[in-house]
Design a protein around this motif. Structure first.
Motif, PDB file in Angstrom:
ATOM      1  N   ILE A 232       0.753  -1.325  -0.229  1.00 40.39           N
ATOM      2  CA  ILE A 232      -0.116  -0.214   0.209  1.00 40.39           C
ATOM      3  C   ILE A 232       1.016   1.226   0.092  1.00 40.39           C
ATOM      4  N   GLU A 233       0.976   2.044  -1.345  1.00 42.54           N
ATOM      5  CA  GLU A 233       1.617   3.388  -1.841  1.00 42.54           C
ATOM      6  C   GLU A 233       1.150   4.466  -1.013  1.00 42.54           C
ATOM      7  N   VAL A 234       1.424   4.970  -0.669  1.00 46.73           N
ATOM      8  CA  VAL A 234       1.517   6.246  -0.086  1.00 46.73           C
ATOM      9  C   VAL A 234       2.114   7.452  -0.496  1.00 46.73           C
ATOM     10  N   PRO A 235       2.550   8.312  -1.440  1.00 43.75           N
ATOM     11  CA  PRO A 235       2.832   9.200  -2.236  1.00 43.75           C
ATOM     12  C   PRO A 235       3.205  10.895  -1.556  1.00 43.75           C
ATOM     13  N   GLY A 236       4.114  11.589  -1.975  1.00 38.43           N
ATOM     14  CA  GLY A 236       3.886  12.058  -1.423  1.00 38.43           C
ATOM     15  C   GLY A 236       5.735  12.949  -1.799  1.00 38.43           C
ATOM     16  N   GLU A 237       5.009  14.643  -1.154  1.00 38.80           N
ATOM     17  CA  GLU A 237       6.679  15.371  -2.040  1.00 38.80           C
ATOM     18  C   GLU A 237       7.416  15.765  -0.841  1.00 38.80           C
ATOM     19  N   ARG A 238       8.524  15.003  -1.701  1.00 35.96           N
ATOM     20  CA  ARG A 238       9.731  15.631  -0.674  1.00 35.96           C
ATOM     21  C   ARG A 238      10.078  17.456  -0.336  1.00 35.96           C
ATOM     22  N   VAL A 239      10.257  17.707   1.363  1.00 41.83           N
ATOM     23  CA  VAL A 239      10.028  19.016   1.863  1.00 41.83           C
ATOM     24  C   VAL A 239      11.470  18.754   2.301  1.00 41.83           C
ATOM     25  N   ALA A 240      12.098  20.172   1.231  1.00 41.26           N
ATOM     26  CA  ALA A 240      13.345  20.591   1.352  1.00 41.26           C
ATOM     27  C   ALA A 240      13.359  20.780   2.532  1.00 41.26           C
ATOM     28  N   THR A 241      14.781  21.143   3.737  1.00 41.39           N
ATOM     29  CA  THR A 241      15.198  21.111   4.673  1.00 41.39           C
ATOM     30  C   THR A 241      16.103  20.148   5.331  1.00 41.39           C
ATOM     31  N   ARG A 242      17.324  21.048   5.711  1.00 41.08           N
ATOM     32  CA  ARG A 242      18.146  20.696   6.681  1.00 41.08           C
ATOM     33  C   ARG A 242      18.224  19.155   7.635  1.00 41.08           C
ATOM     34  N   ASN A 243      16.319  20.210   8.363  1.00 40.48           N
ATOM     35  CA  ASN A 243      16.744  19.429   9.243  1.00 40.48           C
ATOM     36  C   ASN A 243      15.666  17.870   9.574  1.00 40.48           C
ATOM     37  N   SER A 244      16.340  17.182   9.934  1.00 37.71           N
ATOM     38  CA  SER A 244      15.520  15.758   9.824  1.00 37.71           C
ATOM     39  C   SER A 244      15.891  15.699  10.619  1.00 37.71           C
ATOM     40  N   HIS A 245      16.660  15.436  12.490  1.00 39.51           N
ATOM     41  CA  HIS A 245      17.097  14.481  12.879  1.00 39.51           C
ATOM     42  C   HIS A 245      16.072  14.320  13.699  1.00 39.51           C
ATOM     43  N   GLY A 246      15.824  12.867  13.419  1.00 37.19           N
ATOM     44  CA  GLY A 246      14.843  12.212  14.986  1.00 37.19           C
ATOM     45  C   GLY A 246      13.539  11.844  13.870  1.00 37.19           C
ATOM     46  N   THR A 247      14.112  12.432  12.365  1.00 34.27           N
ATOM     47  CA  THR A 247      12.971  11.820  12.137  1.00 34.27           C
ATOM     48  C   THR A 247      11.998  10.776  11.913  1.00 34.27           C
ATOM     49  N   GLY A 248      12.966   9.725  11.934  1.00 34.62           N
ATOM     50  CA  GLY A 248      12.847   7.828  11.909  1.00 34.62           C
ATOM     51  C   GLY A 248      12.061   7.696  13.562  1.00 34.62           C
ATOM     52  N   CYS A 249      12.375   8.493  14.597  1.00 31.54           N
ATOM     53  CA  CYS A 249      11.656   8.179  16.015  1.00 31.54           C
ATOM     54  C   CYS A 249      10.479   8.578  15.978  1.00 31.54           C
ATOM     55  N   SER A 250      10.374   9.969  15.287  1.00 33.62           N
ATOM     56  CA  SER A 250       8.930  10.527  15.015  1.00 33.62           C
ATOM     57  C   SER A 250       8.701   9.712  14.681  1.00 33.62           C
ATOM     58  N   LEU A 251       8.871   9.348  13.359  1.00 32.07           N
ATOM     59  CA  LEU A 251       7.195   8.773  12.234  1.00 32.07           C
ATOM     60  C   LEU A 251       7.163   7.438  13.653  1.00 32.07           C
ATOM     61  N   SER A 252       8.000   6.499  13.977  1.00 31.45           N
ATOM     62  CA  SER A 252       7.181   4.961  14.572  1.00 31.45           C
ATOM     63  C   SER A 252       6.259   5.362  15.517  1.00 31.45           C
ATOM     64  N   SER A 253       7.481   6.011  16.771  1.00 31.02           N
ATOM     65  CA  SER A 253       5.958   6.543  17.901  1.00 31.02           C
ATOM     66  C   SER A 253       4.672   7.631  16.389  1.00 31.02           C
ATOM     67  N   ALA A 254       4.888   7.904  16.103  1.00 30.70           N
ATOM     68  CA  ALA A 254       3.334   8.418  15.753  1.00 30.70           C
ATOM     69  C   ALA A 254       3.088   7.412  15.433  1.00 30.70           C
ATOM     70  N   MET A 255       3.030   6.579  14.363  1.00 27.82           N
ATOM     71  CA  MET A 255       2.354   5.084  13.814  1.00 27.82           C
ATOM     72  C   MET A 255       2.290   4.318  15.145  1.00 27.82           C
ATOM     73  N   ALA A 256       2.896   3.935  15.998  1.00 27.44           N
ATOM     74  CA  ALA A 256       2.017   3.330  17.510  1.00 27.44           C
ATOM     75  C   ALA A 256       0.631   3.596  17.918  1.00 27.44           C
ATOM     76  N   THR A 257       1.490   5.359  17.805  1.00 24.51           N
ATOM     77  CA  THR A 257       0.442   6.293  18.982  1.00 24.51           C
ATOM     78  C   THR A 257      -1.277   5.671  17.757  1.00 24.51           C
ATOM     79  N   VAL A 258      -0.950   6.269  16.625  1.00 27.40           N
ATOM     80  CA  VAL A 258      -1.844   6.106  16.256  1.00 27.40           C
ATOM     81  C   VAL A 258      -3.109   5.026  15.607  1.00 27.40           C
ATOM     82  N   GLN A 259      -1.716   3.921  14.955  1.00 30.96           N
ATOM     83  CA  GLN A 259      -2.316   2.336  15.695  1.00 30.96           C
ATOM     84  C   GLN A 259      -3.132   2.227  16.615  1.00 30.96           C
ATOM     85  N   ALA A 260      -3.124   2.054  17.572  1.00 31.20           N
ATOM     86  CA  ALA A 260      -3.962   2.140  18.949  1.00 31.20           C
ATOM     87  C   ALA A 260      -4.983   3.446  19.211  1.00 31.20           C
TER      88      ALA A 260
END
Length: 522
Positions: A232-260
């Motif tokens: 199941i693919e969800v497309p998106g546009e790339r965001v031009a920024t150098r600030n991506s520190h913690g993106t993976g952490c933030s995504l995974s914890s958000a997915m856990a919360t919303v899934q619950a």
């Protein structure tokens, strides 16, 4: 046969609920919670951008109650990781037991684990507690390139993967987990996602953030039939920024919360992905660090303006128009009494026509008002237009012949207010009608003060008008109108406040034109 389902990121079409005989109960919570209790098992980032600090922000941003058991202490900032300290695994076990012995845990997110001992401790606890939602972010290599998992622990981590419901590796980690080289194409990344899903039975979130190009897709991959399509693919546009520190952490914890909360991985991704894009897009506002800065977890929240803040903004917007009014020959002649009578008569005739339309707009404001007090205020103001102020026009104009045709400025002003009335936005309409209170009150007070300072000269032809608009009842009504608009502006969205300012400024400009019209048309 595999299948790929492509859905727009903006739509909301939750997948069908899988049959209980097909999907294990532990893969999906039986019922969602409004406030999920989410535990992050991860390392600490003292700079606040990643690890448990990012997890707790992300959980809160999605309406969850966040908890944390710390697996590792790091010395890091936005430029990289300087050192890692692993507390004894026995102390991690104590943390985990203390939480689960007392608190029901709706979802678990696992991040940095560090070594095999920590992984074994977490595995033992998971097998005992069996959380309904378990998201594993296999933190092995940071975006900066720093290694965050000892090589000797990789085998232990692979053994932990089958306990996860969702695995969220970056592309480098995905390649390590399937024993291949990192892919530089989306098709190649999806194929590695299939291999990992096959090997673990879990759903894999394949992320396109490290690919090149303007597009930044994400995909849920499951080869065991737990989703409504294998990919199941969800497309998106790339965001031009150098600030991506913690993106993976933030995504995974958000997915856990919303899934619950929702109990649907597809719906969860479609909620989380645009939020994360906004967090990346607004990251520069934080101004944290000189390297790869953090994302803005609470970009969707805005501080509530203090009472009077929106009023002050509108007052600043009106200053230039007020100054312009005071410089008009019409106003100078009005206060001195030297204004030609035909100009004042034209002004009153147009004002009478205007007030007829204005009273209808105020009645519309009364109909849209959210409270009884505001309904009564606007209704009373509409009645005031037709009774008290119109009486001044009638008494003057009844003894002086004047053309009562609709003038171009009057038409423009009434049309503008009518358009604001038809917008359906109470806040925009209230902002549009405000200058007829506010500017008139300001001008009336100033001119009346000048009239008094001149000793209220006998025989002044426009004394009655000057007294009418310096009336305290009108001043009190103006203060009430300002307070209503200020409250509506503070409560509105950014877009609505911008529309209010636009409507207000247009009315202010039309007020200037209205006072100047007699000179041009009388």
């Amino acid at each position: 046969m595999s299948s790929t389902l492509l859905i727009p990121a903006e739509t909301s079409q939750p997948g069908a609920v899988p049959d209980a005989t097909v999907q294990a109960a532990s893969a999906r919570p039986a019922a969602g919670r409004d406030v999920p209790r989410v535990l992050s098992i991860a390392g600490s980032d003292p700079s606040g951008g990643a690890g448990i600090q990012a997890d707790l922000k992300s959980i809160a941003a999605h309406g969850g109650y966040g908890m944390a058991a710390i697996t590792a202490l790091t010395a890091q900032n936005t430029r990289g990781v300087a050192a890692v300290h692993l507390p004894p695994a026995s102390f991690l076990a104590s943390q985990l037991d203390a939480i689960s012995d007392d608190i029901t845990i709706d979802a678990v997110k696992i991040g940095m684990l560090g070594d095999a001992g920590v992984i074994a401790t977490v595995r033992t606890w998971l097998e005992k507690v069996r959380p309904a939602v378990m998201v594993l972010d296999p933190v092995m290599v940071a975006t900066s390139g720093d290694r965050l998992l000892q090589e000797s622990a990789e085998a232990a981590l692979r053994d932990l993967l089958p306990l996860a419901h969702l695995i969220t590796p970056n592309l480098a980690e995905l390649a390590m987990l399937v024993g291949e080289e990192p892919q530089d194409s989306w098709a190649g990344a999806l194929e590695q996602g299939r291999k990992l899903a096959d090997a673990t039975g879990a759903t894999v979130l394949v992320k396109g953030g490290h690919l090149s190009g303007a597009q930044c897709p994400d995909a849920l991959v499951n080869t065991a039939g737990l989703l409504r399509a294998e990919v199941i693919e969800v497309p998106g546009e790339r965001v031009a920024t150098r600030n991506s520190h913690g993106t993976g952490c933030s995504l995974s914890s958000a997915m856990a919360t919303v899934q619950a909360r929702l109990g649907d991985w597809e719906a969860a991704l479609r909620e989380v992905k645009p939020w994360l894009a906004g967090a990346l897009g607004d990251s520069a506002r934080l101004e944290v660090g000189t390297g790869n800065g953090p994302v803005h977890h609470f970009h969707h929240l805005r501080p509530v303006p203090q009472p009077g803040a929106f009023e002050a903004l509108l007052r600043a917007e009106a200053e230039a128009d007020l100054d312009a009014i005071y410089r008009l020959d019409f106003i100078r002649g009005l206060v001195s009494g030297s204004l030609p009578e035909q100009e004042f008569a034209y002004y009153l005739a147009q004002d009478a026509i205007y007030l007829n339309g204005y009273s209808r707009v105020l009645a519309r404001a009364s109909a849209l008002a959210p409270t009884e007090a505001e309904q009564l205020f606007w209704a009373g103001s509409a009645q005031q237009c037709l009774e008290v102020e119109s009486e001044l026009h009638r008494s003057w104009l009844s003894t002086r012949p004047v053309r009562a045709e609709l003038g171009p400025v009057t038409k423009s002003y009434v049309d503008h207010l009518t358009a604001a009335s038809a917008s359906g936005s109470y806040a925009v309409l209230a902002a549009a009608v405000l200058p007829c209170f506010w500017l008139y009150a300001e001008v009336g007070k100033t001119l009346h003060a000048q009239f008094l300072a001149a000793g209220e000269p006998a025989g002044h032809p426009y004394a009655e008008w000057l007294r009418t608009y310096a009336d305290e009842d009108f001043a009190a009504a103006t203060r009430k109108a300002i307070a209503i608009v200020d409250a509506a502006g503070r409560a509105g969205s950014d877009g609505e406040r911008a529309a209010m300012v636009t409507a207000f400024k247009q009315s202010c400009r039309l007020e200037v034109d209205f006072f100047d019209a007699p000179r041009l048309h009388a």
